[in-house]
Design an enzyme around this catalytic site. Structure first.
Site, PDB file in Angstrom:
ATOM      1  N   LYS A 180      52.352  99.389  -5.671  1.00 55.12           N
ATOM      2  CA  LYS A 180      53.213 100.536  -5.371  1.00 55.12           C
ATOM      3  C   LYS A 180      54.625 100.169  -5.840  1.00 55.12           C
ATOM      4  O   LYS A 180      55.349  99.438  -5.146  1.00 55.12           O
ATOM      5  CB  LYS A 180      53.222 100.816  -3.864  1.00 55.12           C
ATOM      6  CG  LYS A 180      53.907 102.130  -3.535  1.00 55.12           C
ATOM      7  CD  LYS A 180      54.682 102.113  -2.243  1.00 55.12           C
ATOM      8  CE  LYS A 180      56.032 101.466  -2.329  1.00 55.12           C
ATOM      9  NZ  LYS A 180      56.977 102.023  -3.308  1.00 55.12           N
ATOM     10  N   SER A 238      64.331  94.878   0.259  1.00 51.96           N
ATOM     11  CA  SER A 238      65.427  94.569   1.184  1.00 51.96           C
ATOM     12  C   SER A 238      64.901  93.999   2.501  1.00 51.96           C
ATOM     13  O   SER A 238      63.748  94.230   2.885  1.00 51.96           O
ATOM     14  CB  SER A 238      66.226  95.840   1.459  1.00 51.96           C
ATOM     15  OG  SER A 238      65.396  96.779   2.102  1.00 51.96           O
ATOM     16  N   THR A 239      65.770  93.301   3.185  1.00 54.14           N
ATOM     17  CA  THR A 239      65.395  92.714   4.474  1.00 54.14           C
ATOM     18  C   THR A 239      65.055  93.812   5.477  1.00 54.14           C
ATOM     19  O   THR A 239      64.103  93.683   6.253  1.00 54.14           O
ATOM     20  CB  THR A 239      66.540  91.815   4.973  1.00 54.14           C
ATOM     21  OG1 THR A 239      66.678  90.732   4.040  1.00 54.14           O
ATOM     22  CG2 THR A 239      66.258  91.242   6.354  1.00 54.14           C
ATOM     23  N   GLY A 242      61.617  95.118   4.639  1.00 56.61           N
ATOM     24  CA  GLY A 242      60.656  94.032   4.863  1.00 56.61           C
ATOM     25  C   GLY A 242      60.385  93.813   6.346  1.00 56.61           C
ATOM     26  O   GLY A 242      59.255  93.536   6.758  1.00 56.61           O
ATOM     27  N   CYS A 293      68.615  89.668  -6.225  1.00 57.40           N
ATOM     28  CA  CYS A 293      68.494  89.066  -4.887  1.00 57.40           C
ATOM     29  C   CYS A 293      69.239  87.731  -4.816  1.00 57.40           C
ATOM     30  O   CYS A 293      69.737  87.351  -3.764  1.00 57.40           O
ATOM     31  CB  CYS A 293      67.024  88.881  -4.532  1.00 57.40           C
ATOM     32  SG  CYS A 293      66.109  87.939  -5.779  1.00 57.40           S
TER      33      CYS A 293
HETATM   34  P1  NAD Z   1      63.936  98.493  -0.821  1.00 59.64           P
HETATM   35  O1  NAD Z   1      63.649  97.704   0.395  1.00 59.64           O
HETATM   36  O2  NAD Z   1      64.717  99.746  -0.688  1.00 59.64           O
HETATM   37  O3  NAD Z   1      62.583  98.906  -1.545  1.00 59.64           O
HETATM   38  C1  NAD Z   1      61.626  97.931  -1.924  1.00 59.64           C
HETATM   39  C2  NAD Z   1      60.263  98.580  -1.969  1.00 59.64           C
HETATM   40  O4  NAD Z   1      59.923  98.983  -0.647  1.00 59.64           O
HETATM   41  C3  NAD Z   1      60.202  99.826  -2.842  1.00 59.64           C
HETATM   42  O5  NAD Z   1      58.968  99.855  -3.516  1.00 59.64           O
HETATM   43  C4  NAD Z   1      60.278 100.937  -1.814  1.00 59.64           C
HETATM   44  O6  NAD Z   1      59.672 102.137  -2.256  1.00 59.64           O
HETATM   45  C5  NAD Z   1      59.473 100.318  -0.699  1.00 59.64           C
HETATM   46  N1  NAD Z   1      59.641 100.934   0.621  1.00 59.64           N
HETATM   47  C6  NAD Z   1      60.589 101.776   1.051  1.00 59.64           C
HETATM   48  N2  NAD Z   1      60.337 102.143   2.339  1.00 59.64           N
HETATM   49  C7  NAD Z   1      59.219 101.492   2.713  1.00 59.64           C
HETATM   50  C8  NAD Z   1      58.468 101.429   3.911  1.00 59.64           C
HETATM   51  N3  NAD Z   1      58.810 102.115   4.984  1.00 59.64           N
HETATM   52  N4  NAD Z   1      57.387 100.610   3.945  1.00 59.64           N
HETATM   53  C9  NAD Z   1      57.037  99.892   2.873  1.00 59.64           C
HETATM   54  N5  NAD Z   1      57.692  99.920   1.694  1.00 59.64           N
HETATM   55  C10 NAD Z   1      58.769 100.711   1.622  1.00 59.64           C
HETATM   56  O7  NAD Z   1      64.629  97.512  -1.858  1.00 59.64           O
HETATM   57  P2  NAD Z   1      65.176  97.855  -3.305  1.00 59.64           P
HETATM   58  O8  NAD Z   1      66.475  98.573  -3.201  1.00 59.64           O
HETATM   59  O9  NAD Z   1      64.099  98.449  -4.142  1.00 59.64           O
HETATM   60  O10 NAD Z   1      65.420  96.378  -3.882  1.00 59.64           O
HETATM   61  C11 NAD Z   1      66.592  95.671  -3.642  1.00 59.64           C
HETATM   62  C12 NAD Z   1      66.379  94.685  -2.507  1.00 59.64           C
HETATM   63  O11 NAD Z   1      65.314  93.808  -2.823  1.00 59.64           O
HETATM   64  C13 NAD Z   1      67.587  93.794  -2.285  1.00 59.64           C
HETATM   65  O12 NAD Z   1      67.751  93.595  -0.907  1.00 59.64           O
HETATM   66  C14 NAD Z   1      67.187  92.505  -2.966  1.00 59.64           C
HETATM   67  O13 NAD Z   1      67.865  91.368  -2.508  1.00 59.64           O
HETATM   68  C15 NAD Z   1      65.741  92.450  -2.665  1.00 59.64           C
HETATM   69  N6  NAD Z   1      65.041  91.622  -3.640  1.00 59.64           N
HETATM   70  C16 NAD Z   1      64.505  90.441  -3.229  1.00 59.64           C
HETATM   71  C17 NAD Z   1      63.895  89.602  -4.157  1.00 59.64           C
HETATM   72  C18 NAD Z   1      63.306  88.275  -3.777  1.00 59.64           C
HETATM   73  O14 NAD Z   1      62.533  87.740  -4.559  1.00 59.64           O
HETATM   74  N7  NAD Z   1      63.636  87.726  -2.630  1.00 59.64           N
HETATM   75  C19 NAD Z   1      63.834  89.989  -5.504  1.00 59.64           C
HETATM   76  C20 NAD Z   1      64.407  91.197  -5.862  1.00 59.64           C
HETATM   77  C21 NAD Z   1      64.994  92.015  -4.933  1.00 59.64           C
END
Ligand code: NAD
Length: 491
Positions: A180, A238-239, A242, A293
């Protein structure tokens, strides 16, 4: 579609090896963050679509899990070649869909073929251990087996790398996958893999991709978390998201790999080479507009060099070119959405209201935010506490390495860190004290290679991607014994 073609792509789900209309029949607009133009009409999926994808993946699992390593390896090697053959087009799509600059696009295009070729090698990684038993005649083994269907949820920010990472290890270890992607990168972080792996010969149902419109991830994620077929989930994002996912996964006793946000420190010790420190800091803080990240968010510098380092970094920061990511010389492209821009601007303004000084940048320019360097950010400002996903770094001045470590660890996150020093021994001694999953001595925090154990601690998540380290996450370790002859029982 050629690299320069600008027609609007029509994107369906990829389920069971077919391009499938969403059950509800609707599409959402996938837009270019710099121009606002629609680049694709994308299937707006539902929980039912996710269920169909999970069922296709479950049906494909028995055969795929028994597929010989040579066949799995060949598919990954071919996928790497196909991707390389589409390089210019993919880099263009990264810019159009995610505002990714040419440099970072080329980095992603360099990384992923390597990831696939290393995954190809992992098909032959040993999958078991013989464990000495005290039972006479018993031959005891720890054997790793694929788990079943893996749900993969990926972000938009390094769309190509992070979606490829989300599927590569699960697939090569014999699992089937439902991916997804983020609603901000449904093509280049998702459906592209349907095209490439179908061409590479991956059997139908082994990889499935389901997309959805903005803010509509919940029902699809619910299906992945609650379906009994899905045995593992990997999440990069994002945290905050997550944490929600981990709560739901906990209720369902489902293991989930969490790769989350960071508030990454870069320590600059007084013995660092100044030219190197300035360019490493600018790269670590501003690559991909700070939407990584691992981006350096706080730059902690020892007092003897603080003044000169800061003024040189401010000058470099102010000189970074900003604009259209499709222009090859652009360093700072757009933020992913208007909302992201407002968040970054709001946090910077709030820090300034509380006493922070702007040393460079600080303003939005169209859909972009200037590379920004701040000083004197109060520790309780939101910018100091919470990951701010944009090109903003804050300088903190300290009097010793120990104080630098205390500043670096004063965060709930723990993803990546860097220590710039010309003394590797001192760097390593300080690295040992940092609370992060990753530390680079004499380098900045933004660095990844496909074979490395990648992941965070604290609020940056748990679990590791990378090479065969990911085997722990995407296989089940089973204990199997064979008793030769008979053994005595007491009754
Ligand atoms: P996000 O948390 O907004 O979205 C990440 C994913 O989660 C997307 O696919 C989104 O559609 C999905 N999502 C949204 N709501 C959800 C729910 N209720 N249940 C399950 N999934 C859901 O993050 P983003 O803006 O896409 O990415 C940026 C974030 O990701 C930043 O915080 C960044 O630090 C982090 N990140 C971490 C790593 C790592 O390896 N640690 C790598 C890249 C990005």
């Amino acid at each position: 579609m050629s690299a320069t073609e600008t027609s609007i792509r029509d994107c369906l789900h990829f389920i069971g090896g077919e391009w499938v209309e969403p059950g509800g029949g609707s599409r959402f607009d996938d837009t270019d963050p710099f121009t606002g133009d629609v680049v694709a009409h994308v299937a707006d999926g539902s929980r039912e679509d996710a269920r169909a994808a999970v069922e296709a993946a479950a049906a494909a699992f028995p055969e795929w899990s028994q597929t010989p390593p040579a066949a799995r390896q060949a598919i990954f090697l071919k996928a790497a070649d196909i991707l390389e053959g589409r390089r210019d087009e993919v880099v263009e799509w990264l810019a159009r869909e995610t505002g990714c600059t040419f440099g970072f696009g080329m980095f992603q295009m360099g990384f992923v073929p390597g990831l696939f070729r290393q995954a190809a090698g992992a098909a032959y990684a040993p999958t078991g251990t013989v464990v000495p038993s005290d039972l006479p005649g018993a031959f005891s083994m720890g054997v790793r087996r694929p788990v079943g269907v893996v749900g993969a949820i990926s972000p938009w920010n390094a769309a190509l790398i992070l979606s490829a990472r989300a599927i590569a290890a699960p697939l090569v270890f014999g699992n089937t996958v439902v991916l997804k992607p983020s609603e901000e990168s449904p093509y280049v972080g998702g459906l592209l893999w349907g095209e490439i792996f179908a061409e590479a010969g991956l059997p139908p149902g082994v990889l499935n991709v389901v997309t959805h419109g903005r803010g509509r991830a919940g029902p699809i994620a619910d299906e992945l978390v609650e379906s009994p077929h899905v045995r593992r989930i990997n999440f990069t994002g994002s945290t905050a998201t997550g944490r929600k996912l981990a709560e739901a996964a906990g209720r369902n006793l489902k293991r989930v790999v969490l790769e989350l946000g960071g508030q990454n420190p870069l320590i600059v010790l007084a013995d660092a080479d100044l030219d190197y420190a300035v360019s490493a800091s600018a790269f670590g803080a501003y690559l991909h507009q700070g939407q990584i990240c691992m981006s350096a968010r706080k730059i902690i510098v020892e007092r003897p060099i603080a003044e000169e380092f800061t003024s040189r970094l401010a000058e470099k920061t102010a000189g970074l070119s900003l604009g259209d990511p499709k222009e090859h010389e652009t360093i700072i492209g757009p933020l992913i959405t208007e909302r992201a821009l407002e968040t970054v601007k709001g946090r910077v303004d709030d820090a300034v209201r509380q006493g922070a000084r702007v040393l460079a940048g600080g303003e939005a320019v169209g859909p972009c935010f200037q590379a920004t360097l701040l000083a004197d950010v109060p520790p309780d400002a939101e910018l100091a506490r919470v990951e701010t996903f944009g090109p903003v770094a804050a300088i903190e001045v300290v009097d010793s390495g120990e104080e630098a470590v205390a500043h670096a660890n004063a965060t709930t996150y723990g993803l990546a860190a860097g220590i710039l020093t010309s003394n590797p021994d001192r760097g390593l001694a300080l690295a040992e004290q940092l609370q992060s999953g990753i530390v680079h001595v004499n380098d900045q925090p933004v660095h990844d290679e496909p074979q490395m154990p990648f992941g965070g601690v604290k609020d940056s998540g748990w679990g590791r991607f990378g090479g065969t380290f990911a085997m722990d996450e995407f296989t089940e370790l089973r204990w199997i014994t064979v008793q030769s002859g008979t053994r005595p029982f007491p009754f």
